[in-house]
Write an enzyme that holds these catalytic residues in place. Structure first.
Site: not given
Ligand code: XIL
Length: 370
Positions: A187, A293
């Site tokens: 990101e 994701e």
């Molecule tokens: C999220 C997790 O799912 C949560 O449990 C945590 O509180 C915050 O992070 N992008 C990403 C992930 O790269 O690491 C994130 O995961 C969601 C968005």
């Protein structure tokens, strides 16, 4: 009633290519609840890995993990390999008294996940080495002290190199071959401008912090480890332009292998057409790809919303199948809706009782989606 329907549905789909025995509803250990569900990892075995993120509490629950293993062949730690879990701030503070570049790491949070993967022959996608989020602010400060001045670029690069080197060495020693790929940077692109996002990485190191992170990851990762840049909202144009520009610059340095599409989407936006255009544009760069994701939120848990959600999962799955030669993996961001980071928007393939939702069947057989 719901369980009866589930069994009927499973029977109706009995002709599907691969079936894994799984308990769809784990409560009470009752045997009549064991149903045959098609296994996503088997259905897509010839195309790409199919994976999921897990947290360390889930990783310690054998029955939960048996279900995960019946469906998926690659795991990602949801939070346990992020810098705020790995950097040992207290010990780094102590060591920094002698050497400002000292870094101490620990892996106790990730251990249950890594142990499970190692013992069960599952792969792991590492998430994440460099990120502006979930990274202790003191990582960037003199003596690891709150509110202390920021360290110099040289000290930060030395800390970064040491951090990455120690992670790679620990994994190679304790979990050889388990981590097949890493999100090296997550990101980094600003949503609106498409330029590099303002962050402590940018402020302390400068614009080449990504290139240096990939350089160190390549230097210390076991041969063959795939190195990814990972980001969200690739389907939106300004962001997409920035991501493409960044990927081209990283490719010129020669250490990046792939791009991870997060695909945290909703059923309303972006459209499948926009998503397809973004996949096609990024694919043209020639990198390996993954959905890192995946989840698709809905505003309510009713039949109509779940049908729309299933359609979107299915349509995107068709797109991924069309690009299967470049996609290494398709990873969902959680197993059941109730455990999702967006639990109130029911974004995943299984409900809280681990019953498959229409979205699961759409991913099983995208052609069934009209
Ligand atoms: C999220 C997790 O799912 C949560 O449990 C945590 O509180 C915050 O992070 N992008 C990403 C992930 O790269 O690491 C994130 O995961 C969601 C968005």
């Amino acid at each position: 009633m719901r369980r009866f329907l589930l069994v009927l549905l499973a029977l109706a789909l009995g002709g599907l290519p691969a079936c894994a025995e799984a308990s769809a509803t784990p409560d009470n250990g009752s045997t009549e609840e064991v149903v045959e569900l098609p296994s996503l990892k088997e259905i897509y075995a010839d195309r790409f890995d199919v994976g999921i993120c897990v947290g360390n509490r889930a990783a310690s629950q054998a029955e939960y993990m048996a279900f995960v293993e019946s469906q998926f062949n690659i795991l990602t730690a949801e939070n346990e390999l992020k810098p705020d879990a790995v950097l040992d701030v207290g010990m780094s503070f102590v060591k920094a008294r002698e050497d400002e570049t000292a870094v101490v790491v620990r892996f106790d949070a990730a251990k249950p996940i890594l142990d499970y993967a190692k013992e069960h022959g599952m792969k792991v996608h590492g998430h994440v080495l460099v990120w502006h989020n979930q990274t202790p602010d003191v990582f960037f400060r003199e003596g690891y002290r709150n509110s202390a001045p920021l360290v110099s670029r040289e000290v930060m690069l030395a800390r970064l190199e040491s951090y990455i080197a120690q992670i790679m060495e620990y994994m190679d020693e304790n979990y050889p071959g388990v981590i097949v790929s890493w999100d090296v940077v997550n990101e980094a692109v600003d949503d609106t401008t498409g330029e590099l996002r303002d962050s402590l990485w940018l402020q302390v190191v400068g614009e080449d912090y990504l290139a240096r992170a990939f350089e160190y990851a390549r230097k210390y990762a076991p041969e063959g480890t795939l190195l990814y840049y990972n980001d969200y909202n690739t389907a939106y144009f300004n962001k997409q332009n920035g991501i493409v520009k960044l990927l081209e610059a990283l490719m010129a340095e020669g250490n990046i292998d792939g791009y991870g599409f997060q695909m945290h989407h909703g059923i309303a936006t972006p459209t499948v057409k926009e998503i397809a255009a973004s996949v096609e544009r990024i694919a043209k760069l020639g990198l390996k790809l993954r959905v890192s994701e995946w989840d698709i939120t809905v505003p309510g848990n009713d039949e109509a919303n779940f049908a729309k959600q299933a359609r979107m999962y299915g349509e995107i799955m068709k797109l991924l199948i069309d690009h299967a030669d470049q996609f290494e993996a398709v990873q969902f961001w959680g197993l059941t809706d109730n455990l999702s980071w967006r639990a109130s928007q029911y974004p995943l393939l299984f409900d809280a009782d681990r019953n498959p939702k229409p979205a699961f069947w759409a991913v099983v057989d995208p052609e069934s989606v009209e």
